[in-house]
Design an enzyme around this catalytic site. Structure first.
Site: not given
Length: 647
Positions: A176, A178, A305-306, A308-309, A332-333, A336, A355, A411, A419, A593, A595
């Site tokens: 991960q 980002q 959640g996801g 966007e690689n 969403h992803e 991106h 975002e 972060d 968003y 996760r 969130k």
């Protein structure tokens, strides 16, 4: 990254891709004036305060990785070779970002093709930035190679034992990167200002499939030896790798799902609208420029959640609930691929360019495929969350384009701002100009700045030239400035109403006033979003008896739907509904996760009994949490312990 409220049919950055799956912004930030001016932005637009790199002097154009995946040591080891563009004729240093990386050797390629040892130094570690890695290159080598290995505690990697996976047989590793975690597994110019192509040769145990944010071959043999290429230039935060017991299931000729064998068919069925989403986005905003779009379903410990690689979205399994009610995560992803991956913010303080645009495009895809009522419900939910957040956070975090120094860690930005307020601003422009004007404008924006990293000021200049000046009298520069540089939401923000939520509000009121449960024939048709709105509108606390009645009727405790669980369990904790404690502990142990679990942890730590449950549960869950999630839970528990000690 997916940070928006619901991942729906419809869905608090971190980043760090998609709550916001972000850490809650600090409410105690400095109370200096919140106003950010265009002059502030223009003078600092190209300075990335979260990177040591000096891209104005030298840039990485291409990265060649040679890596080995070692599950026993929990490390990646090998080399990174950089092809460089020395833009400053006086520059003789390559400055890289690193975090907890052990460097073994640094060499540079001479003009005659031979390699020479180079002098290098890694500075002291900063908690947020990591360490400055300086390589001396007196001859300004065209290529430089660093041999290194990562730490088992690399912030951008998670290593899972077989017991932490679906299949229970093969270990798992994923990255991960980002916002600024790529530097923990590859020494890099870890700033979105620098875009590069890359290739990779990765070895691993033969029973492990390796994937990257590159040209993954769905038919590749699982043999422990893999090669990859990413021909489009990407920023470092989109560099990604994963390894585990992974198999492929196609959705269309250019899209499919990678997952563990027990999950792959279920995931492919849940995400089978992906090709339709791609076609909708292409019709609105131009061609998809990344060849394939595949989705990797990660173990439940994935902190977001996801993510966007490019070519390979990383996704949480928590959105796979069997009814497609949370598949807008994919929208969403996928979005991106235009806003973020194609046109990228140049510094984290401009992250709304990623975002906010993506959340807007996501909502347009949802509207096109699932209807305006679905899209409107998502808008209402996210804006209600924004309003709640703005009652508490420092106004300095409520602006789209942040002043340098506003946050100490990228972060910790206000995800509701980047968003939701960002998407709201674009809806404002859409309504003022009409979709017949705004859609071509946005499509032209993506095309004009394709494969570039830009600051907010560049977007403003483009908007002035192609909207404000071209269609005078519709939006003023003062209105543009208020949306981007002032805190809060402007009074001229467009309103969104949801008749379906009106019905939910009426049902909730009837229950609160008279104890009359909503009719089953009505609730049977409710979507995840309606149930979320039903719980969100409850009083801060309820007596245990009414909660038990609700639970008996709708089985909230133990729900497999994480969006409902992350709202029901905090209400249960606040209300002293201890019957849910076992299910709460099981949920917190199973899911990583952020969130979904942080709202419950944040409520538990407020009482002595709850704090003990949080501590006991965390002790069991910690081995399966990602470092980013671990940091958040530890911070919540530590803060509660300090408060208790002062009493």
């Amino acid at each position: 990254m997916r940070h928006s409220i619901l991942s729906l049919c419809l869905v608090a950055a971190l980043a760090a891709g998609c709550s916001r799956d972000a850490a809650p912004p600090a409410a105690t930030a400095s109370k200096e004036a919140a106003t950010v001016t265009a002059a502030d932005q223009k003078s600092t637009a190209v300075v990335d305060e979260f990177s040591y790199a000096e891209p104005s002097k030298v840039r990485i154009n291409d990265l060649a990785l040679m890596l080995n995946v070692d599950f026993d040591k929990k490390e990646l080891g090998g080399s990174a070779t950089y092809t460089l563009d020395w833009t400053d004729p006086k520059a003789t240093q390559l400055v890289l970002d690193s975090r907890d990386i052990t460097v073994e050797k640094v060499v540079g390629e001479r003009a005659d093709g031979k390699w020479e040892d180079l002098t290098w130094k890694i500075g002291d570690k900063d908690k947020t930035l990591g360490s400055k890695f300086v390589i001396e290159s007196p001859s300004r080598n065209k290529r430089i190679r660093v041999t290194y290995h990562t730490s088992p505690d690399a912030s951008g990697l998670q290593w899972l034992t077989p017991a932490m996976t679906e299949g229970k047989k093969t270990p798992f590793m994923f990255s991960q990167s980002q916002q600024i975690h790529a530097r923990s597994w590859v020494p890099l110019q870890d700033t979105p200002q620098v875009r590069f192509t890359y290739t990779a040769h990765v070895t691993s145990p033969k029973d492990t499939m390796v994937l990257m944010s590159a040209d993954n071959d769905p038919k590749a043999a699982r043999d422990g030896d893999y090669t990859f290429a990413m021909p489009q230039k990407i920023p470092s935060y989109l560099l990604a790798i994963a390894a585990g017991d992974l198999v492929f299931q196609p959705i269309s000729g250019r899209a499919g799902v990678w997952a563990e064998p027990a999950m792959v068919k279920k995931a492919a069925k849940e995400f089978d609208d992906t090709e339709k989403m791609m076609q909708t986005a292409e019709r609105l905003y131009g061609p998809y420029r990344w060849e394939r779009y595949d989705i990797l379903v990660l173990p439940p410990s994935f902190p977001y959640g996801g993510m966007e690689n490019p070519r390979m979205t990383f996704a949480t399994p928590t959105v796979i609930v069997g009814d497609k009610s949370l598949v807008s995560l994919v929208a969403h992803e996928l979005a991106h691929s235009w806003s973020g991956n194609l046109v990228t913010f140049s510094t984290p303080k401009d992250s709304w360019l990623n975002e906010g645009f993506t959340s807007y495009v996501e909502n347009r895809i949802v509207e096109d495929l699932y209807g305006k009522p679905a899209a409107d419900m998502e808008k209402v939910i996210s804006r209600n969350e924004l309003a709640a957040e703005y009652k508490e956070i420092d106004p300095k975090l409520q602006v789209l384009a942040q002043r340098p120094g506003t946050v100490t860690n990228p972060d910790d930005s206000s995800s509701s701002t980047v968003y939701t307020k960002g998407a709201w601003f674009l809806q404002f422009l859409e309504e003022r100009y009409g979709r017949d004007v705004f859609d071509p404008f946005l499509k032209g924006y993506f095309d004009h700045f394709a494969f570039q990293s830009i600051p907010t000021t560049t977007f403003i200049e483009y908007a002035k030239a192609n909207l404000l000046d071209k269609y005078p009298g519709k939006v003023s520069e003062a209105e543009l400035d208020e949306w981007i540089y002032q805190p809060g939401v402007p009074a001229n923000a467009p309103k969104t109403v949801s008749p379906r939520f009106d019905a939910v509000d009426a049902a909730r009121k009837a229950w609160l006033d008279a104890g009359t449960l909503p009719a089953k024939d009505a609730t049977a048709k409710w979507s995840t979003q309606e149930w979320v709105h039903f719980i969100d509108g409850m009083p801060e606390t309820l007596k245990p008896e009414p909660l038990a009645a609700l639970d008996a009727a709708y089985h909230f405790t133990g729900t497999p739907n994480g969006e409902i669980a992350q709202r029901w369990y905090p209400l249960a904790v606040r209300s002293g509904y201890t019957q849910a404690n076992d299910a709460i502990a099981a949920f917190l142990e199973r899911i990583g996760r952020r969130k979904l679990i942080m709202p419950t942890y944040n409520e538990l730590v407020k009482t002595p009994a709850g704090l003990k449950l949080a501590q006991d549960t965390f002790a069991k869950a910690r081995p399966g949490y990602h470092p980013i999630t671990t940091d958040s839970v530890e911070a919540a528990i530590a803060k509660a312990q300090q408060a208790t000690a002062k009493q």
